[in-house]
Write an enzyme that holds these catalytic residues in place. Structure first.
Site, PDB file in Angstrom:
ATOM      1  N   GLY A   1       0.826  -1.193   0.000  1.00 34.91           N
ATOM      2  CA  GLY A   1       0.000   0.000   0.000  1.00 34.91           C
ATOM      3  C   GLY A   1       0.861   1.243   0.000  1.00 34.91           C
ATOM      4  O   GLY A   1       2.017   1.215  -0.448  1.00 34.91           O
TER       5      GLY A   1
ATOM      6  N   VAL B   1      -0.068   4.638   5.280  1.00 29.69           N
ATOM      7  CA  VAL B   1      -0.661   3.478   5.939  1.00 29.69           C
ATOM      8  C   VAL B   1       0.426   2.487   6.340  1.00 29.69           C
ATOM      9  O   VAL B   1       0.321   1.821   7.374  1.00 29.69           O
ATOM     10  CB  VAL B   1      -1.720   2.819   5.038  1.00 29.69           C
ATOM     11  CG1 VAL B   1      -2.331   1.600   5.728  1.00 29.69           C
ATOM     12  CG2 VAL B   1      -2.819   3.813   4.684  1.00 29.69           C
ATOM     13  N   GLY B   2       1.491   2.409   5.549  1.00 30.79           N
ATOM     14  CA  GLY B   2       2.612   1.545   5.904  1.00 30.79           C
ATOM     15  C   GLY B   2       3.191   1.888   7.267  1.00 30.79           C
ATOM     16  O   GLY B   2       3.564   0.996   8.050  1.00 30.79           O
TER      17      GLY B   2
ATOM     18  N   GLU C   1       5.556  -3.256   1.181  1.00 27.72           N
ATOM     19  CA  GLU C   1       5.697  -2.956  -0.244  1.00 27.72           C
ATOM     20  C   GLU C   1       4.952  -1.656  -0.493  1.00 27.72           C
ATOM     21  O   GLU C   1       3.722  -1.631  -0.495  1.00 27.72           O
ATOM     22  CB  GLU C   1       5.137  -4.106  -1.096  1.00 27.72           C
ATOM     23  CG  GLU C   1       5.875  -5.420  -0.946  1.00 27.72           C
ATOM     24  CD  GLU C   1       7.307  -5.364  -1.445  1.00 27.72           C
ATOM     25  OE1 GLU C   1       7.643  -4.423  -2.196  1.00 27.72           O
ATOM     26  OE2 GLU C   1       8.103  -6.262  -1.095  1.00 27.72           O
TER      27      GLU C   1
ATOM     28  N   CYS D   1       2.500   0.632  -9.081  1.00 22.26           N
ATOM     29  CA  CYS D   1       3.553   1.199  -8.238  1.00 22.26           C
ATOM     30  C   CYS D   1       4.907   1.237  -8.923  1.00 22.26           C
ATOM     31  O   CYS D   1       5.765   2.030  -8.541  1.00 22.26           O
ATOM     32  CB  CYS D   1       3.652   0.415  -6.928  1.00 22.26           C
ATOM     33  SG  CYS D   1       4.093  -1.329  -7.149  1.00 22.26           S
TER      34      CYS D   1
END
Length: 503
Positions: A222, A226-227, A244, A278
């Site tokens: 994500g 949020v990571g 990731e 990404c």
């Protein structure tokens, strides 16, 4: 992003209302741990793991084969779900969501027996008669949190590694790609062992509650914000994890490049899945002269791929949500639109777009674009391009287009990123033999192929000694002496063998 519906916890499916992410230090609106709705689910999976069920090669093989059958049997529902979520073309679904996962499944099946074998460890003089090895053991109960942009691939590829390594797994697909989430929750459970694998649905509130539980490993794909939340939650239980994430992937285009080939490969990478990838090239660095040659080539590639009106093309996807559409649309105000720029809010359509005269301080250069928009920033030469790249956070990928191999290696050696690609975009991630992952703000850890197996395995150091030869062992026991010291050091010491350099 609220999701309606009452909560129910029954084997595989858990659904509840949505909510907001809980940042560290903020008041937690979720119920106390004793009322956490996922305690029972995590406990049941842990019991299954402790039983040893998932450790056998037979169980791992059966679950991997079942995952392969799911992909075969549910191919059309998968195509339909992704068409509903973001009008993703069937070609792109087959390539990025189905065949990549099938390749991972088959590669794991082909190599699982060798991966599971103990790995011999080198020994010193003292342990020559002993057995030293590394055993690859499952972590236990694993949580995999997936994103919305590749909603099947980015939960199932990690799942392949987790199964191969012998873990029990809870999968949390993204609620934003709601049709695919529903498909995974309703159809995948019938293929896998319900004692060992579970799917949890819902939004940020459900994920926050999931993360309150103790897992043995967490795998998150994500964004950076949020990571950080996931990493903070993992720290509470000292849980190891893989992140990731992503970032702005630079692409340097050298002056002597074949501009049409460059344009073809850039447009494909930037517009695949409507740019919601990404590892897509995020911006181009090139000289002003190269920009003038590249622009008509980019325009030609866009027309060749999607026709005079890309909105009518069946091969061009749509933006996932109104929120993402509005975010990307706002970025079109950076620099000047040289190609494209058309939008349609009803369809969440953003045309393949190229921005020029973009300044490093403008919004399009401050966040990952994650849409079919390519910015061009002019630099006088490759050294300035390298300096520009190194002045920013380390990206997931650095790309370079150049016919001069020395220039390619120069960029490779003087930059740092999760991955590197020369003279193409995104193709590096199709190779199972290469690790996929970021560095710094673009991620932590890697996976794909054997790297997935290793990611979800604890490498346990094992030394099996005999009870004999106590005379030799007594050298290390007190009372110490200079003689003992000399003998012990001679048996433990590793000598530098040196190297020979021919001048």
């Amino acid at each position: 992003m609220k999701m309606g519906g009452g909560q129910r916890l029954c084997g595989w499916r858990v659904r509840d209302g949505g909510g907001l992410w809980v940042l560290p230090g903020q008041a937690d609106p979720s119920p106390p741990p004793s009322l956490n709705p996922y305690v029972g689910l995590v406990s049941s999976l842990r019991a299954a793991w402790l039983s040893g069920k998932t450790r056998t090669a037979e169980h791992r093989v059966s679950q991997l084969e079942a995952l392969g059958r799911f992909l075969d049997d549910k191919k059309q529902p998968i195509l339909d779900a992704m068409a509903t979520d973001m009008r993703k073309p069937p070609f792109e679904v087959e390539l990025s969501e189905i065949i990549l996962v099938k390749n991972e499944v088959n590669y794991a099946l082909n190599n699982l027996s060798s991966w599971m074998k103990d790995e011999r460890g080198d020994k010193n003089l003292v342990t020559q008669l002993d057995t030293a090895f590394i055993r690859k053991e499952p972590y236990g109960v694993v949580l995999i949190i997936g994103p919305w942009n590749y909603p099947l691939q980015l939960i199932l590829v990690p799942l392949v590694g987790a199964i191969a390594a012998g873990n029990c797994v809870i999968i949390k697909p993204s609620e934003i790609s709601s049709s695919t989430e529903k498909l995974v929750a309703e159809m995948l459970p019938s293929y896998l062992d319900k004692d060992c694998f579970a799917v949890v649905t819902g939004g940020p509130a459900e994920t926050t509650q999931l993360l309150e539980n103790k897992f043995d490993y967490i795998f998150f794909t994500g964004n950076l914000q949020v990571g950080k939340i996931v990493m903070a939650a993992a720290a509470t239980h000292l849980t190891p994890l893989t992140l990731e994430l992503g970032g702005k992937n630079p692409c340097y285009v050298a002056d002597e490049s074949d501009m049409q080939n460059v344009a073809n490969r850039l447009v494909w990478g930037r517009c695949f899945n409507a740019g919601q990838t990404c590892i897509a090239p995020d911006y181009v660095l090139c000289s002003a002269e190269t920009q003038e040659k590249l622009l008509p080539a980019l325009r030609h590639a866009i027309t060749q791929f999607f026709g005079p009106d890309p909105q009518e093309s069946p091969d061009f996807a749509r933006i996932i949500s109104d929120k993402q559409f509005q975010r990307i649309q706002a970025l079109l105000g950076s620099g000047r639109v040289a190609i494209g720029g058309q939008t349609d809010v009803k369809e969440r359509y953003i045309a393949p777009t190229v921005l020029v005269d973009v300044q490093p301080s403008e919004p399009a250069m401050q966040e990952e674009i994650f849409g079919p928009v390519l910015s061009i920033v002019t630099v006088p030469n490759v050294d300035e391009a390298i300096a520009f790249i190194n002045s920013r956070e380390r990206p997931l990928v650095v790309y370079v287009f150049a016919t001069d191999s020395k220039l390619v290696h120069r960029v490779l050696e003087r930059t740092s990123s999760g991955g590197f690609g020369a003279n193409d975009s995104m193709m590096q991630m199709t190779l199972i033999s290469l690790p996929f992952g970021g560095i710094g703000n673009s991620g932590l850890g890697s996976y794909h192929g054997k790297f997935s197996f290793d990611t979800f395995s604890h490498h346990r150091a094992c030394l099996l000694r005999s009870m004999g030869l106590e005379t030799m062992n007594s050298l290390r026991y007190p009372p110490y002496s200079e003689r003992k010291m000399g003998l012990v050091l001679s048996t433990f010491r590793i000598k530098h063998t040196g190297t020979c350099v021919l001048l």
